[in-house]
Motif scaffolding. Sequence first.
Motif, PDB file in Angstrom:
ATOM      1  N   HIS A  84      -3.190  -7.311   5.716  1.00  0.00           N
ATOM      2  CA  HIS A  84      -1.397  -8.367   6.106  1.00  0.00           C
ATOM      3  C   HIS A  84      -1.772  -9.563   6.284  1.00  0.00           C
ATOM      4  CE1 HIS A  84       0.976  -4.369   7.052  1.00  0.00           C
ATOM      5  NE2 HIS A  84       0.203  -3.964   6.041  1.00  0.00           N
ATOM      6  N   LYS A  85      -3.126 -10.423   6.819  1.00  0.00           N
ATOM      7  CA  LYS A  85      -3.868 -11.060   7.485  1.00  0.00           C
ATOM      8  C   LYS A  85      -3.602 -12.205   6.235  1.00  0.00           C
ATOM      9  CE  LYS A  85      -8.069 -10.301   8.685  1.00  0.00           C
ATOM     10  NZ  LYS A  85      -8.047 -10.884   8.365  1.00  0.00           N
ATOM     11  N   ASP A  86      -4.386 -11.558   4.469  1.00  0.00           N
ATOM     12  CA  ASP A  86      -4.584 -12.334   3.625  1.00  0.00           C
ATOM     13  C   ASP A  86      -3.263 -12.918   2.725  1.00  0.00           C
ATOM     14  OD1 ASP A  86      -7.015 -10.846   4.465  1.00  0.00           O
ATOM     15  OD2 ASP A  86      -6.709  -9.423   2.894  1.00  0.00           O
ATOM     16  N   SER A  87      -3.924 -14.179   2.202  1.00  0.00           N
ATOM     17  CA  SER A  87      -2.567 -15.084   1.373  1.00  0.00           C
ATOM     18  C   SER A  87      -2.737 -14.625   0.632  1.00  0.00           C
ATOM     19  CB  SER A  87      -4.036 -16.269   1.392  1.00  0.00           C
ATOM     20  OG  SER A  87      -4.297 -16.143   0.746  1.00  0.00           O
ATOM     21  N   ALA A  88      -2.631 -13.901  -0.194  1.00  0.00           N
ATOM     22  CA  ALA A  88      -2.957 -13.495  -1.162  1.00  0.00           C
ATOM     23  C   ALA A  88      -1.678 -11.963  -0.882  1.00  0.00           C
ATOM     24  CB  ALA A  88      -3.862 -12.244  -1.558  1.00  0.00           C
ATOM     25  N   TYR A  89      -2.279 -11.077   0.693  1.00  0.00           N
ATOM     26  CA  TYR A  89      -1.139 -10.423   1.100  1.00  0.00           C
ATOM     27  C   TYR A  89       0.322 -11.546   0.438  1.00  0.00           C
ATOM     28  CZ  TYR A  89       1.507  -6.275   3.047  1.00  0.00           C
ATOM     29  OH  TYR A  89       1.891  -4.761   3.092  1.00  0.00           O
ATOM     30  N   ASP A  93       3.441  -9.866  -1.025  1.00  0.00           N
ATOM     31  CA  ASP A  93       4.929  -9.917  -0.280  1.00  0.00           C
ATOM     32  C   ASP A  93       6.099 -10.570  -0.243  1.00  0.00           C
ATOM     33  OD1 ASP A  93       6.614  -7.968   1.661  1.00  0.00           O
ATOM     34  OD2 ASP A  93       5.634  -9.322   3.500  1.00  0.00           O
ATOM     35  N   ARG A  94       5.875 -12.180  -0.234  1.00  0.00           N
ATOM     36  CA  ARG A  94       7.386 -12.467  -0.672  1.00  0.00           C
ATOM     37  C   ARG A  94       7.381 -12.249  -1.494  1.00  0.00           C
ATOM     38  NH1 ARG A  94       4.353 -16.878   1.175  1.00  0.00           N
ATOM     39  NH2 ARG A  94       3.897 -17.651  -0.805  1.00  0.00           N
ATOM     40  N   TYR A  95       7.227 -12.306  -2.551  1.00  0.00           N
ATOM     41  CA  TYR A  95       7.282 -11.884  -4.255  1.00  0.00           C
ATOM     42  C   TYR A  95       8.100 -11.081  -4.432  1.00  0.00           C
ATOM     43  CZ  TYR A  95       7.364 -11.343  -9.251  1.00  0.00           C
ATOM     44  OH  TYR A  95       7.281 -11.016 -10.627  1.00  0.00           O
ATOM     45  N   PHE A  99      12.685  -8.012  -4.807  1.00  0.00           N
ATOM     46  CA  PHE A  99      12.923  -6.625  -6.202  1.00  0.00           C
ATOM     47  C   PHE A  99      12.941  -5.846  -4.415  1.00  0.00           C
ATOM     48  CE2 PHE A  99      10.448  -9.959  -8.456  1.00  0.00           C
ATOM     49  CZ  PHE A  99      11.318 -10.379  -8.365  1.00  0.00           C
ATOM     50  N   ARG A 100      12.839  -5.473  -3.609  1.00  0.00           N
ATOM     51  CA  ARG A 100      12.160  -4.390  -3.003  1.00  0.00           C
ATOM     52  C   ARG A 100      13.949  -3.619  -2.395  1.00  0.00           C
ATOM     53  NH1 ARG A 100       8.114  -3.970   0.049  1.00  0.00           N
ATOM     54  NH2 ARG A 100       8.251  -5.963   0.784  1.00  0.00           N
ATOM     55  N   PRO A 101      14.083  -2.292  -3.112  1.00  0.00           N
ATOM     56  CA  PRO A 101      14.869  -1.441  -2.808  1.00  0.00           C
ATOM     57  C   PRO A 101      15.309  -0.919  -0.499  1.00  0.00           C
ATOM     58  CG  PRO A 101      14.054  -0.481  -4.135  1.00  0.00           C
ATOM     59  CD  PRO A 101      13.218  -1.349  -4.289  1.00  0.00           C
ATOM     60  N   LYS A 102      16.177  -0.744  -0.635  1.00  0.00           N
ATOM     61  CA  LYS A 102      16.580  -0.461   0.981  1.00  0.00           C
ATOM     62  C   LYS A 102      15.508   0.780   1.280  1.00  0.00           C
ATOM     63  CE  LYS A 102      19.919  -1.415   4.237  1.00  0.00           C
ATOM     64  NZ  LYS A 102      20.463  -1.287   5.567  1.00  0.00           N
ATOM     65  N   GLY A 103      15.047   0.390   2.328  1.00  0.00           N
ATOM     66  CA  GLY A 103      13.947   1.275   3.696  1.00  0.00           C
ATOM     67  C   GLY A 103      12.214   1.889   1.877  1.00  0.00           C
ATOM     68  N   PHE A 106       6.405  -1.010  -1.471  1.00  0.00           N
ATOM     69  CA  PHE A 106       5.550  -1.083  -3.225  1.00  0.00           C
ATOM     70  C   PHE A 106       4.071  -0.464  -2.599  1.00  0.00           C
ATOM     71  CE2 PHE A 106       9.147  -3.634  -3.676  1.00  0.00           C
ATOM     72  CZ  PHE A 106       9.325  -3.315  -4.975  1.00  0.00           C
ATOM     73  N   ASP A 107       3.721   0.760  -3.814  1.00  0.00           N
ATOM     74  CA  ASP A 107       2.411   0.539  -3.623  1.00  0.00           C
ATOM     75  C   ASP A 107       1.231  -0.058  -5.368  1.00  0.00           C
ATOM     76  OD1 ASP A 107      -0.185   2.923  -2.456  1.00  0.00           O
ATOM     77  OD2 ASP A 107       0.064   2.753  -4.973  1.00  0.00           O
ATOM     78  N   LEU A 108       0.464  -1.586  -5.481  1.00  0.00           N
ATOM     79  CA  LEU A 108       0.185  -1.708  -6.172  1.00  0.00           C
ATOM     80  C   LEU A 108      -1.028  -1.816  -6.530  1.00  0.00           C
ATOM     81  CD1 LEU A 108       0.945  -5.200  -6.571  1.00  0.00           C
ATOM     82  CD2 LEU A 108      -0.952  -4.441  -6.652  1.00  0.00           C
ATOM     83  N   ARG A 109      -1.322  -1.434  -7.652  1.00  0.00           N
ATOM     84  CA  ARG A 109      -2.664  -1.680  -7.759  1.00  0.00           C
ATOM     85  C   ARG A 109      -3.455  -2.180  -8.874  1.00  0.00           C
ATOM     86  NH1 ARG A 109      -4.640   3.909  -4.611  1.00  0.00           N
ATOM     87  NH2 ARG A 109      -2.557   3.795  -3.879  1.00  0.00           N
TER      88      ARG A 109
END
Length: 353
Positions: A84-89, A93-95, A99-103, A106-109
């Motif tokens: 979580h502390k990584d700047s890439a994270y 996360d900001r991006y 688009f995040r549906p409520k609740g 995302f799992d991104l690979r």
Amino acid sequence: MEDHPTWKFTDKVLHKQPLHQEGFAKASSNIALIKYWGKRDPILNLPLTSSLSLSLGDLGTQTLLRLKKGSCDCYWINGKALEHKDSAYKRLDRYLSIFRPKGLFFDLRSINSVPTQAGLASSASGYAALAKSLDALFGWNLDQPSLSRLARLGSGSASRSALSEPGFAQWDRGSRADGLDSFASLLPHQWPDLQWVVLPVDFSPKSIGSKEAMRQTFATSPFSRNWVDRVETDLSKAIKSIETRDFTALGQVMERNAFAMHGLMRTANPPISYLQDKTTKIIQWLYQKRSEEGLQAFITMDAGPNIKLLFEKKNKEDLAKAIASNPSLFEEQKPIWINPWKKEVCNNIFTKY
Ligand code: PMV
């Protein structure tokens, strides 16, 4: 995405309900022939100038995106979980929060076949593949301009990687405040003889990110106005040389544009330099080969010390021989030969998950 008035990348109102279980996509990276350096809007990644790139063939990013329950997102890049502390994270996360549906989370690979963060534009293919996988997950069915705008919100150069075919991508700066007219399109010209070779210098993470470096350049350099005027001229020359297939003209304008960008950064306060001693040695070596032996290859460099040479297929052997004849410059890391026109083979490498 309706929450922020400026997050606009299509005229359609998009839903936040996933249509599928997962979204998978690939994107090829790109190298700018005429550079993007400077933003007119740092939130929307709207550029001060238009730019032009050539794709990197099958070098790029594959991304698999899923939604999950839980308490936070998980991002895996090249098999390693970001903290979580990584700047890439934080950037992802900001991006993705747009688009995040409520609740849901995302799992991104993502797997990069280009070295991450080395001025080899892994963020270009990374955010382009992510934009396409969002489109696949939610089933929006976006057209090319909208995919390009969506990728642009993550990283400016990603706008040029979100296109469906390899080739030359022109990203128009646009003039609208909401950025709807700022997206990339493919030029209708193919030039299969054009090739890249990357001469690696150092693949470690860059000292200053391009976003901050652009901000610093335009806040402090007395020459930023000249850059903006110059890019428009360089861009017209580059497009004309592509239309007439004039390799020398294209190589010259590309090379001078790259040197102008790096020169501009050096006039920032404090000065910014991505180039290293070895970069300068390779530049001198190439200039010598060009003037003494007529070697036909031209240089460009991005936000990193690595050199990319543009050449025509018919000169590959001469170039390979010239490189092999100087082992002290090139023995540590081997050159990477790239065919920009190679279509990505779309095998999903995530099937094992
Ligand atoms: O897209 P960004 O923010 O990583 O910026 C890319 C900047 C350059 O690579 C130096 C130039 C370009 O046009 O790709």
